[in-house]
Design a protein around this motif. Structure first.
Motif, mmCIF file in Angstrom:
data_model
loop_
_atom_site.group_PDB
_atom_site.id
_atom_site.type_symbol
_atom_site.label_atom_id
_atom_site.label_comp_id
_atom_site.label_asym_id
_atom_site.label_seq_id
_atom_site.Cartn_x
_atom_site.Cartn_y
_atom_site.Cartn_z
ATOM 1 N N LYS A 85 0.811 -1.214 0.000
ATOM 2 C CA LYS A 85 0.000 0.000 0.000
ATOM 3 C C LYS A 85 0.845 1.264 0.000
ATOM 4 N N ILE A 86 1.962 1.245 0.700
ATOM 5 C CA ILE A 86 2.766 2.464 0.729
ATOM 6 C C ILE A 86 3.286 2.777 -0.668
ATOM 7 N N ALA A 87 3.638 1.732 -1.428
ATOM 8 C CA ALA A 87 4.120 1.938 -2.791
ATOM 9 C C ALA A 87 2.994 2.405 -3.702
ATOM 10 N N GLN A 88 1.822 1.781 -3.578
ATOM 11 C CA GLN A 88 0.689 2.153 -4.427
ATOM 12 C C GLN A 88 0.206 3.575 -4.138
ATOM 13 N N VAL A 89 0.017 3.894 -2.864
ATOM 14 C CA VAL A 89 -0.515 5.203 -2.500
ATOM 15 C C VAL A 89 0.494 6.305 -2.814
ATOM 16 N N PHE A 90 1.775 6.027 -2.625
ATOM 17 C CA PHE A 90 2.799 7.016 -2.969
ATOM 18 C C PHE A 90 2.759 7.325 -4.464
ATOM 19 N N ALA A 91 2.657 6.283 -5.290
ATOM 20 C CA ALA A 91 2.588 6.486 -6.736
ATOM 21 C C ALA A 91 1.341 7.278 -7.108
ATOM 22 N N GLU A 92 0.203 6.962 -6.476
ATOM 23 C CA GLU A 92 -1.032 7.703 -6.741
ATOM 24 C C GLU A 92 -0.891 9.170 -6.321
ATOM 25 N N TYR A 93 -0.199 9.389 -5.220
ATOM 26 C CA TYR A 93 0.016 10.756 -4.749
ATOM 27 C C TYR A 93 0.811 11.573 -5.773
ATOM 28 N N VAL A 94 1.903 10.990 -6.269
ATOM 29 C CA VAL A 94 2.747 11.709 -7.214
ATOM 30 C C VAL A 94 2.004 11.962 -8.529
ATOM 31 N N CYS A 95 1.166 11.007 -8.939
ATOM 32 C CA CYS A 95 0.492 11.100 -10.245
ATOM 33 C C CYS A 95 -0.922 11.668 -10.160
ATOM 34 N N GLN A 96 -1.331 12.163 -9.017
ATOM 35 C CA GLN A 96 -2.744 12.486 -8.798
ATOM 36 C C GLN A 96 -3.294 13.548 -9.744
ATOM 37 N N ASP A 97 -2.468 14.428 -10.270
ATOM 38 C CA ASP A 97 -2.957 15.492 -11.147
ATOM 39 C C ASP A 97 -3.037 15.070 -12.610
#
Length: 396
Positions: free
Chosen positions: A63-75
């Motif tokens: 989850k930390i890897a998935q959510v971090f990637a989503e955070y960086v790509c959220q826009d």
């Protein structure tokens, strides 16, 4: 732009804004990771785009890897094209599971999600892309990931893209949906790999060659009190600017690989780092467990990144984390091989004289006052396992 301020008396971060801050984003999604862990993960990826997450099952490695990637790509409206979640299969004996293959019968290339992401990343060098290898050690990493490891290490000032990877031997190859697949291509430096690891009878142990090329972050702490309250206590190792969406990629004037220039830089900014590296290497050298120039350069780059990004930066804190993530993970073996060097290294990390053998068998909070408390705590656990099992390993 969102802002934050830090109250050192309460050791809490007051967050203002929504989704811009990495800590805010995780908490808003309902995930309660220590802020230090999030900081370490970001700095590790920034230092080198290959991180291994290990620890007991169910602590949130994936989850930390998935959510971090989503955070960086959220826009990005097409953010799903920049994140590849790849469950590793036990039967992977080569790189076809990641890169696909050319089908001689159909004369088409069978492209995987990972390959499509790599090709897209090549077309958009100013955007970070993420490949998450779930259960990375269900197959032997050296068999399916060795090409990636080699190419990452082949990047030099004269060849910043590294060596080319051959996909097929044909002249004109397309996928079934018409996408052209080049014969050769390089692994773009804007692709970040994270592997999650569980250890049981169905998995393989990593070789020192793999561990030497990654930062290894361990997830073993379970804090039920704060988990129940739904809060995350603040740590000392936190980012001074929490909006890091544009900070993962290196600037145009920074090489996408570590080198001697990173070591030279810390000699100027934090000269004590050389002393620590030299002393630790001196402890391990008689046992042929010391580390090479690559590790020195990567530790140096991590310290430089921490110095730039961490609030109230302290060299000893960054050095402690790098001992834990870059030096200790390669240690695994028998009591006869490891007991003496690990005891000496523990004495060095605690900076105390005359520690008796009984203190080494206890895994306690007394190491909080050590010079390198995180590393001392882990070393104490490894030595404890040596005494009761006759064998120890960083990855448990």
């Amino acid at each position: 732009m969102a802002e934050h301020d830090y109250d050192p008396t309460k050791r809490t971060l007051k967050l203002i804004g929504n989704m811009e801050h990495i800590y805010d984003y995780f908490e808003d999604k309902g995930y309660f990771f220590p802020r230090e862990i999030l900081t370490r993960y970001f700095l590790s990826l920034k230092t080198k785009p290959f991180v291994i997450l290990t620890g007991i099952s169910g602590t949130g490695k994936t989850k930390i890897a998935q959510v971090f990637a989503e955070y960086v790509c959220q826009d990005d409206e097409k953010k799903e094209n920049r994140i590849a979640f790849v469950p590793v299969k036990p039967d992977w004996m080569d790189n076809k599971g990641l890169l696909g293959y050319y089908n001689l019968l159909t004369e088409k290339y069978h492209a995987t999600q990972a390959l499509r992401l790599l090709l897209a990343a090549k077309e958009h060098p100013n955007k970070p892309y993420f490949i998450i290898l779930d259960e990375m050690n269900l197959a032997k990493v050296e068999q399916y990931f060795s090409d990636f490891l080699s190419i990452m290490e082949s990047r030099t000032s004269g060849n910043p893209d590294g060596e080319l990877l051959e996909l097929h031997a044909e002249t004109d190859v397309n996928t079934s949906d018409g996408r052209f697949i080049p014969r050769q291509f390089c692994i773009p430096p804007n692709v970040f790999f994270t592997g999650t690891v569980n250890i049981d009878e169905s998995t393989y142990m990593f070789s020192p060659k793999v561990l030497d090329r990654a930062n290894v972050i361990e997830f073993n702490d379970v804090d039920l009190t704060n988990y129940e309250k739904g809060i995350v206590t603040s740590d000392s190792f936190v980012l001074k600017e929490q909006d890091i969406r544009e900070k993962l990629l290196l600037g145009d004037d920074v090489a996408p690989f570590s080198s001697k220039s990173d070591f030279t830089a810390i000699l100027k900014s934090t000269p004590d780092a050389r002393k620590y590296l030299s002393e630790i290497s001196g402890i391990l050298h008689p046992y042929n467990l010391h580390f090479g120039y690559r590790v020195i350069n990567e530790i140096s780059r991590y310290i430089l990144n921490a110095q730039e990004s961490v609030q109230n930066f302290e060299l000893e804190e960054a050095m402690d984390i790098q001992i834990l993530q870059k030096i200790l993970p390669k240690f695994h073996g028998t009591q006869a091989k490891l007991e003496e060097p690990l005891l000496k290294l523990l004495d060095y990390c605690t900076s105390r004289e005359g520690i008796n053998d009984e203190s080494h068998t206890e895994v306690s909070s007394t190491y909080n006052d050590a010079r390198f408390p995180r590393s001392a705590q882990k070393l104490a656990r490894m030595i404890h396992n040596l005494k009761i099992q006759g064998y120890t390993s960083f990855i448990e």
